[in-house]
Design a protein around this motif. Structure first.
Motif, PDB file in Angstrom:
ATOM      1  N   ALA A  30       0.820  -1.213   0.000  1.00  0.00           N
ATOM      2  CA  ALA A  30       0.000   0.000   0.000  1.00  0.00           C
ATOM      3  C   ALA A  30       0.852   1.260   0.000  1.00  0.00           C
ATOM      4  N   HIS A  31       0.291   2.338  -0.549  1.00  0.00           N
ATOM      5  CA  HIS A  31       0.833   3.671  -0.316  1.00  0.00           C
ATOM      6  C   HIS A  31       0.176   4.175   0.959  1.00  0.00           C
ATOM      7  N   VAL A  32       0.971   4.517   1.959  1.00  0.00           N
ATOM      8  CA  VAL A  32       0.450   4.838   3.281  1.00  0.00           C
ATOM      9  C   VAL A  32       0.624   6.313   3.589  1.00  0.00           C
ATOM     10  N   ILE A  33      -0.463   6.953   3.983  1.00  0.00           N
ATOM     11  CA  ILE A  33      -0.429   8.321   4.473  1.00  0.00           C
ATOM     12  C   ILE A  33      -0.397   8.238   5.996  1.00  0.00           C
ATOM     13  N   VAL A  34       0.739   8.583   6.568  1.00  0.00           N
ATOM     14  CA  VAL A  34       0.967   8.455   8.013  1.00  0.00           C
ATOM     15  C   VAL A  34       0.534   9.772   8.660  1.00  0.00           C
ATOM     16  N   VAL A  35      -0.614   9.745   9.318  1.00  0.00           N
ATOM     17  CA  VAL A  35      -1.181  10.949   9.931  1.00  0.00           C
ATOM     18  C   VAL A  35      -0.820  10.967  11.410  1.00  0.00           C
ATOM     19  N   ASP A  36      -0.187  12.053  11.836  1.00  0.00           N
ATOM     20  CA  ASP A  36       0.194  12.149  13.248  1.00  0.00           C
ATOM     21  C   ASP A  36       0.425  13.611  13.597  1.00  0.00           C
ATOM     22  N   VAL A  37       0.255  13.929  14.875  1.00  0.00           N
ATOM     23  CA  VAL A  37       0.521  15.291  15.333  1.00  0.00           C
ATOM     24  C   VAL A  37       2.014  15.528  15.533  1.00  0.00           C
ATOM     25  N   ASN A  38       2.789  14.455  15.641  1.00  0.00           N
ATOM     26  CA  ASN A  38       4.230  14.526  15.864  1.00  0.00           C
ATOM     27  C   ASN A  38       4.961  14.455  14.521  1.00  0.00           C
ATOM     28  N   ALA A  39       5.401  15.606  14.050  1.00  0.00           N
ATOM     29  CA  ALA A  39       6.024  15.672  12.721  1.00  0.00           C
ATOM     30  C   ALA A  39       7.296  14.835  12.649  1.00  0.00           C
ATOM     31  N   GLU A  40       8.113  14.906  13.686  1.00  0.00           N
ATOM     32  CA  GLU A  40       9.377  14.178  13.673  1.00  0.00           C
ATOM     33  C   GLU A  40       9.146  12.674  13.608  1.00  0.00           C
ATOM     34  N   ALA A  41       8.208  12.187  14.411  1.00  0.00           N
ATOM     35  CA  ALA A  41       7.927  10.751  14.429  1.00  0.00           C
ATOM     36  C   ALA A  41       7.331  10.298  13.106  1.00  0.00           C
ATOM     37  N   THR A  43       7.767  11.619  10.159  1.00  0.00           N
ATOM     38  CA  THR A  43       8.838  11.637   9.158  1.00  0.00           C
ATOM     39  C   THR A  43       9.738  10.417   9.310  1.00  0.00           C
ATOM     40  N   GLU A  44      10.013  10.054  10.551  1.00  0.00           N
ATOM     41  CA  GLU A  44      10.859   8.882  10.804  1.00  0.00           C
ATOM     42  C   GLU A  44      10.213   7.602  10.274  1.00  0.00           C
ATOM     43  N   VAL A  45       8.905   7.457  10.507  1.00  0.00           N
ATOM     44  CA  VAL A  45       8.206   6.264  10.023  1.00  0.00           C
ATOM     45  C   VAL A  45       8.217   6.218   8.504  1.00  0.00           C
ATOM     46  N   VAL A  46       7.940   7.357   7.881  1.00  0.00           N
ATOM     47  CA  VAL A  46       7.936   7.410   6.422  1.00  0.00           C
ATOM     48  C   VAL A  46       9.314   7.062   5.863  1.00  0.00           C
ATOM     49  N   LYS A  47      10.369   7.589   6.474  1.00  0.00           N
ATOM     50  CA  LYS A  47      11.717   7.277   6.004  1.00  0.00           C
ATOM     51  C   LYS A  47      12.007   5.789   6.132  1.00  0.00           C
ATOM     52  N   GLY A  48      11.579   5.187   7.251  1.00  0.00           N
ATOM     53  CA  GLY A  48      11.789   3.756   7.421  1.00  0.00           C
ATOM     54  C   GLY A  48      11.082   2.948   6.351  1.00  0.00           C
ATOM     55  N   VAL A  60       0.989  15.899   8.889  1.00  0.00           N
ATOM     56  CA  VAL A  60       1.018  16.365  10.274  1.00  0.00           C
ATOM     57  C   VAL A  60      -0.293  17.094  10.567  1.00  0.00           C
ATOM     58  N   VAL A  61      -1.117  16.463  11.403  1.00  0.00           N
ATOM     59  CA  VAL A  61      -2.461  16.972  11.665  1.00  0.00           C
ATOM     60  C   VAL A  61      -2.802  16.756  13.131  1.00  0.00           C
ATOM     61  N   ASP A  62      -3.396  17.771  13.747  1.00  0.00           N
ATOM     62  CA  ASP A  62      -4.024  17.629  15.055  1.00  0.00           C
ATOM     63  C   ASP A  62      -5.473  17.240  14.797  1.00  0.00           C
ATOM     64  N   VAL A  63      -5.851  16.019  15.151  1.00  0.00           N
ATOM     65  CA  VAL A  63      -7.172  15.511  14.784  1.00  0.00           C
ATOM     66  C   VAL A  63      -8.310  16.247  15.480  1.00  0.00           C
TER      67      VAL A  63
END
Length: 253
Positions: A30-41, A43-48, A60-63
C-alpha cells in the motif's frame, strides 16, 4: 502483497499500533499516508518505509482540528482520487477516575470519537471511489467490559463499537466495509498512561493486570497490525459491522 496499489490512511500512524499498521500496510504494497501530530515521528516512520522500498508520506495533523481533517481529506482525494483503507487508530487513555474536568472529558470525546467520525465522513466520496474500501476503527476491550481506570475511555470506546455497526449498515450499499479492533493491553508508549502512577507502581499494576489475561502477557503492536491487515485486505471481504477483540482471552472470561 495483500494490499498492492492500495491507498491507506492511518491516524496516529507514527507510534505504537498505528506505526506497526503503517509499516505492515506498506510492506504489503500500500501507499500509506501516516497521519500524526508529531512531525518528527511521522517523518521517521515514512523514512523507514521508503528506505525499504515502500511508499508513504507524512501528514502532520491535530485531529481535534476539524478544518485540518477536512483539508487532509481534500488533499488525499486530489492526490489519489480514492482511499481504499482508512485506519481510524487515533485515541488517548484520557483522564482517570470520576473527578475529571469538563475539559478532560471533552478532549477524550474529541480525540477518541469525534475525530474518527468526521474524518470518515469527509472521506466518504474517496471511499466510495475505491469500490472496495475498508474502514477500521480502534476500539478497546474497555469498550466491551469496562475500564476500572477511566470511565470516559470506556464510554468513548464503547461508542465506537455502536458507531461501527451503524456505519457498516449505512456504507454497505457503496461496497464499504466498516469494522473495529478491540485490543486489550498492548506494549506501546501510551500504555503507562492507563495506570496513572509512578514508574515503580505502574510496573506493579501492569504485572497484576497482565496476570488476569489468560495468555499471561500484553500484546505487541505487530499482533494488532496483523488483525488490521486482515480487515484491510480481501481476506475479510465478507466481514463488516463487527468488533474483533485481540486481548489474549481477557473478554472470554
Amino acid at each position: 502483497m495483500k494490499l498492492n496499489n492500495k491507498v491507506a490512511l492511518v491516524t496516529a500512524g507514527a507510534s505504537g499500533m498505528g506505526r506497526a499498521g503503517s509499516e505492515l500496510f506498506a510492506a504489503e504494497g500500500a501507499h500509506v499516508i501516516v497521519v500524526d501530530v508529531n512531525a518528527e515521528a511521522a517523518t521517521e516512520v515514512v523514512k523507514g518505509i521508503t528506505d525499504k522500498g515502500g511508499s508513504a508520506r507524512a501528514a502532520v495533523v491535530d485531529v481535534r482540528d476539524l478544518n485540518a481533517l477536512k483539508q487532509l481529506a481534500d488533499e488525499v482525494m486530489a492526490e489519489h482520487g480514492r482511499v481504499d483503507i482508512l485506519y481510524n487508530n487515533v485515541g488517548i487513555p484520557g483522564a482517570a477516575g470520576l473527578d475529571l474536568t469538563p475539559e478532560e472529558w471533552d478532549t477524550g470525546l474529541e480525540i477518541n470519537g469525534r475525530a474518527s467520525f468526521f474524518l470518515s465522513s469527509y472521506l466518504t466520496d474517496a471511499l466510495k471511489a475505491s469500490g472496495n474500501a475498508s474502514v477500521i476503527f480502534t476500539s478497546s476491550t474497555s469498550g466491551l467490559i469496562g475500564s476500572p481506570f477511566s470511565p470516559m475511555y470506556s464510554f468513548t470506546k464503547g461508542g465506537i463499537i455502536a458507531l461501527v455497526r451503524s456505519m457498516a449498515l449505512a456504507m454497505a450499499p457503496d461496497g464499504i466495509r466498516v469494522n473495529a479492533i478491540a485490543p486489550g493491553s498492548v506494549e506501546t508508549p501510551g500504555l503507562p498512561g492507563f495506570f496513572r502512577a509512578s514508574p515503580e507502581e505502574t510496573e506493579k499494576r501492569k504485572a497484576a493486570f497482565f496476570a488476569q489475561i489468560p495468555l499471561g502477557r500484553a500484546a505487541q503492536p505487530e499482533e494488532i497490525a496483523q488483525v488490521a491487515l486482515f480487515l484491510a485486505s480481501d481476506m475479510s471481504s465478507f466481514v463488516t459491522g463487527v468488533t474483533i477483540p485481540v486481548d489474549g482471552g481477557l473478554t472470554a472470561k
